[in-house]
Design a protein around this motif. Structure first.
Motif, short mmCIF file in Angstrom:
data_model
loop_
_atom_site.label_atom_id
_atom_site.label_comp_id
_atom_site.label_asym_id
_atom_site.label_seq_id
_atom_site.Cartn_x
_atom_site.Cartn_y
_atom_site.Cartn_z
N GLU A 152 0.84 -1.19 0.00
CA GLU A 152 0.00 0.00 0.00
C GLU A 152 0.88 1.25 0.00
O GLU A 152 1.93 1.29 0.64
CB GLU A 152 -0.89 0.02 1.25
N LYS A 153 0.43 2.27 -0.71
CA LYS A 153 1.20 3.50 -0.75
C LYS A 153 1.08 4.26 0.56
O LYS A 153 -0.01 4.36 1.13
CB LYS A 153 0.72 4.41 -1.90
N ASP A 182 0.02 10.62 2.05
CA ASP A 182 0.74 11.84 1.70
C ASP A 182 0.13 13.06 2.39
O ASP A 182 0.57 14.19 2.18
CB ASP A 182 0.78 12.06 0.19
#
Length: 279
Positions: A92-93, A96
């Motif tokens: 998973e990213k 941000d």
């Protein structure tokens, strides 16, 4: 967390060899960081018997949690109790988004709850907590709205001139000239003990640093080990901490690393930043 005189004694055995504990520096131009090799038990003797997050969370937050002792930390909820999960990349990213400089926007999943708890542990154990304005900003970012006022009152009382003096700071919490104040929490691993959609209980195993780096410091930077239990709730702004408690350990056997000099510690603090924890 204070150790008795026996544990702080001059000898440490257990591996077939005897090591003599060197006397601690008391100032006078002596660099209390350098020269001495860390003996197993004496290395855990802190400059304060209360270690950064320990005072911060046990002396203050634990009082706020006393009325909540029989909740989801027992593994109740939807009956699901997760075991240990590998601390490996999930694919998973990482998030941000940030709120007051703290990562935010974690997914409404077990992994998201773990990442939120780890990042919140870092923020609550940071040097910014010793500044009233920054502390308020951190609480607004990581705590559930219903818990902010209680935690703020407890922490404002805990961060007193006496406490600041105990960790080597000025009465107003500022760092004395010529020194670098260090207060950091580093998560080692996380575990979900309860998860039911809108609620999660997460344990975060941490290592912490606390102290003053400086040539004549009598409060050198020392490390500690502790486990934080954080109860999280899902709000319109994502996962937020509702309650927070802490216990000592698990602590590994101290190694035989040579303590670094104050200048090296200062450069490390200034040169190495923190992480956004996500998996």
């Amino acid at each position: 967390m204070s150790l008795d005189d026996e544990r702080n004694g001059g000898l440490y055995g257990g591996s077939g060899e005897t090591r003599t504990r060197l006397p601690e520096g008391e100032g006078g131009g002596q660099d209390v960081y350098g020269g001495a090799r860390r003996s197993g038990r004496s290395s855990s003797r802190s400059l304060v018997t209360v270690v950064g997050v320990v005072v911060l969370l046990i002396a203050a937050i634990a009082f706020a949690n006393r009325g909540d002792s029989g909740d989801s930390s027992s593994g109740q909820g939807d009956g699901k109790k997760a075991g240990a999960a590998p601390t490996a990349a999930s694919g998973e990213k990482p998030v941000d988004g940030k709120t007051s400089g703290i990562p935010s926007g974690f997914a409404k999943t077990e992994q998201g709850a773990q990442s939120a708890a780890a990042n919140y542990a870092v923020a609550l154990g940071s040097a910014d907590m010793f500044n009233a304005a920054k502390r308020d900003s951190i609480l607004q970012a990581v705590m559930a709205p219903s818990s902010v006022s209680t935690f703020k009152a407890r922490l404002d009382k805990a961060y007193s001139p006496a406490f600041f003096k105990n960790v080597g700071l000025n009465d107003d919490g500022t760092t004395p000239n010529g020194y670098q104040f260090v207060s950091r929490t580093s998560p080692i691993g996380t575990k979900v003990t309860s998860f039911s959609g809108d609620k999660a209980t997460v344990e975060v195993w941490c290592s912490g640093l606390l102290g003053l780096a400086g040539e004549k410091s009598t409060k050198p930077v020392t490390n500690s080990w502790f486990t934080i239990t954080m109860k999280l709730g899902w709000t319109g702004d994502g996962w937020k901490a509702i309650t927070h408690s802490q216990k000592d350990g698990p602590a590994p056997v101290p190694g035989d690393d040579r303590a670094s000099g104050s200048d090296e510690i200062t450069k490390a603090v200034e040169g190495y930043g923190g992480f956004t924890y996500a998996r």
